[in-house]
Design an enzyme around this catalytic site. Structure first.
Site, short mmCIF file in Angstrom:
data_model
loop_
_atom_site.label_atom_id
_atom_site.label_comp_id
_atom_site.label_asym_id
_atom_site.label_seq_id
_atom_site.Cartn_x
_atom_site.Cartn_y
_atom_site.Cartn_z
N ASP A 1 -0.96 -33.28 20.79
CA ASP A 1 -1.24 -31.90 21.23
C ASP A 1 -2.12 -31.98 22.48
N ILE A 2 -1.76 -31.28 23.54
CA ILE A 2 -2.58 -31.36 24.76
C ILE A 2 -3.95 -30.70 24.56
N PHE B 1 4.25 -30.06 31.76
CA PHE B 1 5.25 -29.07 31.36
C PHE B 1 4.85 -28.39 30.05
N ALA C 1 3.85 -26.21 27.21
CA ALA C 1 3.47 -24.80 27.17
C ALA C 1 4.23 -24.10 26.06
N THR D 1 -2.54 -23.29 24.12
CA THR D 1 -1.83 -24.39 24.79
C THR D 1 -1.82 -24.22 26.30
N THR E 1 5.21 -20.86 37.10
CA THR E 1 6.37 -19.96 37.01
C THR E 1 6.28 -18.83 38.02
N ASP E 2 7.45 -18.31 38.41
CA ASP E 2 7.46 -17.14 39.30
C ASP E 2 6.92 -15.90 38.61
N GLU E 3 6.77 -15.96 37.27
CA GLU E 3 6.28 -14.78 36.55
C GLU E 3 4.82 -14.45 36.87
N TYR F 1 2.25 -14.36 28.22
CA TYR F 1 2.75 -15.65 28.73
C TYR F 1 2.38 -15.84 30.20
N LYS G 1 -0.19 -18.51 32.13
CA LYS G 1 0.24 -19.46 33.16
C LYS G 1 -0.59 -19.26 34.44
N ASN H 1 13.79 -18.85 36.79
CA ASN H 1 14.49 -19.13 35.52
C ASN H 1 15.43 -20.33 35.63
N ASN I 1 20.87 -9.11 34.91
CA ASN I 1 21.16 -9.72 33.59
C ASN I 1 22.54 -9.32 33.07
P1 NAD Z 1 10.22 -25.46 26.33
O1 NAD Z 1 9.69 -24.36 25.48
O2 NAD Z 1 11.66 -25.83 26.24
O3 NAD Z 1 9.38 -26.78 26.06
C1 NAD Z 1 7.98 -26.79 25.95
C2 NAD Z 1 7.58 -28.17 25.42
O4 NAD Z 1 6.15 -28.20 25.33
C3 NAD Z 1 8.12 -28.46 24.02
O5 NAD Z 1 8.65 -29.75 23.97
C4 NAD Z 1 6.90 -28.33 23.13
O6 NAD Z 1 6.96 -29.12 21.95
C5 NAD Z 1 5.80 -28.77 24.08
N1 NAD Z 1 4.48 -28.25 23.69
C6 NAD Z 1 4.15 -26.97 23.38
N2 NAD Z 1 2.85 -26.90 23.05
C7 NAD Z 1 2.33 -28.15 23.19
C8 NAD Z 1 1.04 -28.70 23.01
N3 NAD Z 1 0.01 -27.95 22.63
N4 NAD Z 1 0.87 -30.01 23.25
C9 NAD Z 1 1.93 -30.80 23.63
N5 NAD Z 1 3.17 -30.33 23.80
C10 NAD Z 1 3.37 -29.02 23.58
O7 NAD Z 1 9.81 -25.08 27.80
P2 NAD Z 1 10.56 -25.23 29.20
O8 NAD Z 1 11.45 -24.08 29.38
O9 NAD Z 1 11.10 -26.59 29.33
O10 NAD Z 1 9.33 -25.03 30.20
C11 NAD Z 1 8.55 -26.15 30.60
C12 NAD Z 1 7.49 -25.72 31.58
O11 NAD Z 1 8.09 -25.08 32.69
C13 NAD Z 1 6.51 -24.69 31.01
O12 NAD Z 1 5.23 -24.97 31.51
C14 NAD Z 1 7.01 -23.36 31.54
O13 NAD Z 1 5.95 -22.44 31.66
C15 NAD Z 1 7.55 -23.78 32.89
N6 NAD Z 1 8.64 -22.98 33.44
C16 NAD Z 1 9.77 -22.74 32.70
C17 NAD Z 1 10.83 -22.06 33.28
C18 NAD Z 1 12.12 -21.80 32.54
O14 NAD Z 1 12.98 -21.09 33.06
N7 NAD Z 1 12.32 -22.34 31.35
C19 NAD Z 1 10.73 -21.61 34.61
C20 NAD Z 1 9.54 -21.85 35.32
C21 NAD Z 1 8.52 -22.55 34.73
O1 DAU Z 2 10.98 -16.80 35.53
C1 DAU Z 2 10.62 -18.02 34.92
C2 DAU Z 2 10.50 -17.81 33.45
O2 DAU Z 2 11.84 -17.69 32.96
C3 DAU Z 2 9.77 -18.93 32.71
O3 DAU Z 2 8.44 -18.98 33.16
C4 DAU Z 2 9.80 -18.68 31.20
O4 DAU Z 2 9.20 -19.77 30.50
C5 DAU Z 2 11.24 -18.57 30.77
O5 DAU Z 2 11.32 -18.27 29.39
C6 DAU Z 2 11.95 -17.47 31.57
O6 DAU Z 2 11.41 -16.16 31.25
P1 DAU Z 2 12.34 -14.87 31.12
O7 DAU Z 2 11.66 -13.90 30.26
O8 DAU Z 2 12.81 -14.42 32.45
O9 DAU Z 2 13.61 -15.55 30.38
P2 DAU Z 2 14.51 -15.07 29.17
O10 DAU Z 2 15.65 -16.02 29.11
O11 DAU Z 2 13.74 -14.80 27.94
O12 DAU Z 2 15.06 -13.67 29.71
C7 DAU Z 2 15.83 -13.59 30.90
C8 DAU Z 2 16.12 -12.14 31.16
O13 DAU Z 2 17.02 -11.65 30.13
C9 DAU Z 2 14.90 -11.25 31.09
O14 DAU Z 2 15.03 -10.19 32.04
C10 DAU Z 2 14.94 -10.68 29.68
C11 DAU Z 2 16.42 -10.58 29.39
N1 DAU Z 2 16.81 -10.80 27.98
C12 DAU Z 2 16.29 -11.85 27.31
C13 DAU Z 2 16.62 -12.09 26.00
C14 DAU Z 2 16.04 -13.25 25.26
C15 DAU Z 2 17.70 -9.93 27.39
O15 DAU Z 2 18.20 -8.97 28.01
N2 DAU Z 2 18.03 -10.15 26.08
C16 DAU Z 2 17.53 -11.18 25.36
O16 DAU Z 2 17.87 -11.32 24.16
#
Ligand code: NAD
Ligand code: DAU
Length: 340
Positions: free
Chosen positions: A60-61, A82, A84, A101, A126-128, A151, A155, A180, A250
């Site tokens: 755990d981080i 990564f 989170a 976390t 993230t862009d969020e 969230y 971040k 995303n 979407n």
């Molecule tokens: P994910 O949810 O698929 O994976 C997260 C990983 O972190 C998992 O393997 C989980 O077990 C691990 N984790 C969670 N809590 C932890 C802790 N306390 N200690 C150690 N490990 C822990 O996430 P992802 O989509 O791969 O995102 C990875 C990173 O990229 C995140 O920081 C997220 O904010 C960022 N990010 C994601 C997206 C996206 O579209 N998915 C876009 C931009 C940025």
């Molecule tokens: O923008 C980067 C982010 O993208 C990352 O930082 C996050 O970790 C990652 O989860 C993602 O966030 P979003 O909220 O944009 O992703 P999600 O896939 O949950 O949703 C994408 C879009 O679709 C968003 O506008 C919400 C919508 N959505 C999502 C779900 C799960 C729906 O309409 N229906 C759904 O069931």
């Protein structure tokens, strides 16, 4: 840079990044440090199994002792964070683990990086953090941060700490703000893999509200290339946006998934919107382009590769869509729809 600690490396982007690094950099040793939450899957790391340059540590981080022990044992010189809690909807339901976390965990890593005089600390953001961006604006790295969900606020908090460690302690840091991602090993709570796997099973695709929200969907391996580039050529203390620079509604993303699978658009079901749902994210990616990066996939190519991967890898996602996942699904979609 030789011994790299990839925290959260068993998750979606982290595991793709590990495979990218092992394939591209023959001299690097990779240690994944991951708590294995519901989102962390050892299956994601299967292609790295048996590679002498790869090791896995479950930890755990937020646990400073476990973090420092791993850094010491593996002579870590670089940390890419990564790890989170990443799902916006879960962060709205329950924000405790998100803050722990994403903020406290990042702080523990920064302290360890300082203690061990790490060569580079790279934060995956993230862009969020910019909040909702009205058209036609695009977010630039110097813009104010206006995160609007637990969230994204967490971040942004982590990013501020990373920058503070650069200014205050001279820690060599870089940060990327990704849009995303879509692609292999994407946990099916997120929209693209959820819609794809539901469509394969002829189940409804739950679109929040009118579905006119916009996201910049990028292929995960393009994001990994960009992180690699910033690690090697980014300026210390700097932040880089990573995306395609093109946004999609979407509802159009959902229709394309259905078309790709030959399924009817009638599977799309409009459900109650996400609280505080950011209507649009849009990145200006010129700073990263100036480093020489350009995405290799447009949205259609990225989506098609992703849909094909889910069609061909049912062994990966079918076991996930059981147990805890179904409890979450019920709370998020069934109970919420009834309550409203
Ligand atoms: P994910 O949810 O698929 O994976 C997260 C990983 O972190 C998992 O393997 C989980 O077990 C691990 N984790 C969670 N809590 C932890 C802790 N306390 N200690 C150690 N490990 C822990 O996430 P992802 O989509 O791969 O995102 C990875 C990173 O990229 C995140 O920081 C997220 O904010 C960022 N990010 C994601 C997206 C996206 O579209 N998915 C876009 C931009 C940025
Ligand atoms: O923008 C980067 C982010 O993208 C990352 O930082 C996050 O970790 C990652 O989860 C993602 O966030 P979003 O909220 O944009 O992703 P999600 O896939 O949950 O949703 C994408 C879009 O679709 C968003 O506008 C919400 C919508 N959505 C999502 C779900 C799960 C729906 O309409 N229906 C759904 O069931």
């Amino acid at each position: 840079m030789k011994n790299i600690l990839v925290t959260g490396g068993a998750g979606f982007i982290g595991s793709n990044f590990v495979h990218h690094l092992l394939g591209k950099h023959a001299g690097y040793n990779i240690v994944v440090f991951d708590k294995l939450t519901y989102a962390g899957r050892l299956e994601n790391l299967k292609p790295a199994e048996g590679n002498p340059r790869f090791a896995f540590v479950r930890g755990d981080i937020c646990d400073a002792g476990a973090v420092t022990a791993s850094i010491r044992e593996h002579s870590i010189d670089t940390i890419v964070n990564f790890a989170a809690e990443t799902h916006v909807d879960r962060s709205i339901m329950e924000s405790d683990a998100v803050v722990k976390t994403n903020v406290n965990g990042a702080h523990v890593l920064l302290e360890a990086a300082r203690e061990f005089e790490i060569e580079r600390f790279h934060q995956i953001s993230t862009d969020e953090v910019y909040g909702a961006i009205p058209a036609p604006n695009r977010s630039k790295e110097g813009d104010p941060l206006e995160p609007r969900s637990p969230y994204s606020a967490s971040k942004a908090g982590a990013e501020h700490l990373v920058y503070a460690y650069f200014v205050t302690y001279g820690l060599p840091v870089t940060t990327t703000r990704g849009s995303n991602n879509i692609g292999p090993y994407h946990y099916p709570e997120k929209a693209v893999p959820l819609f794809t796997t539901n469509a394969i099973d002829n189940q409804p695709l739950p679109i929040y509200g009118d579905g006119k929200q916009m996201r910049d969907y990028q292929y995960v391996l393009d994001h990994c290339e960009a992180i690699d580039l910033v690690l090697h050529h980014g300026q210390l203390g700097e932040i880089y946006n990573v995306g395609t620079g093109v946004e999609t509604h979407n509802i159009d993303m959902a229709r394309k998934i259905l078309d790709s699978l030959g399924k009817p658009h009638s599977l799309i079901t409009h459900v109650v919107d996400r609280a505080g749902h950011d209507r649009r994210y849009a990145l200006d990616i010129s700073k990263l382009r100036a480093l020489g990066w350009t995405p290799s996939h447009n949205f259609d190519q990225a989506l098609e590769l992703t849909v094909r991967w889910f069609v061909e890898n049912e062994w990966w996602w079918r076991p996930i869509k059981t147990g805890e996942y179904l409890d979450y699904y019920r709370k998020q979609y069934v109970e919420r729809a009834v309550a409203n």
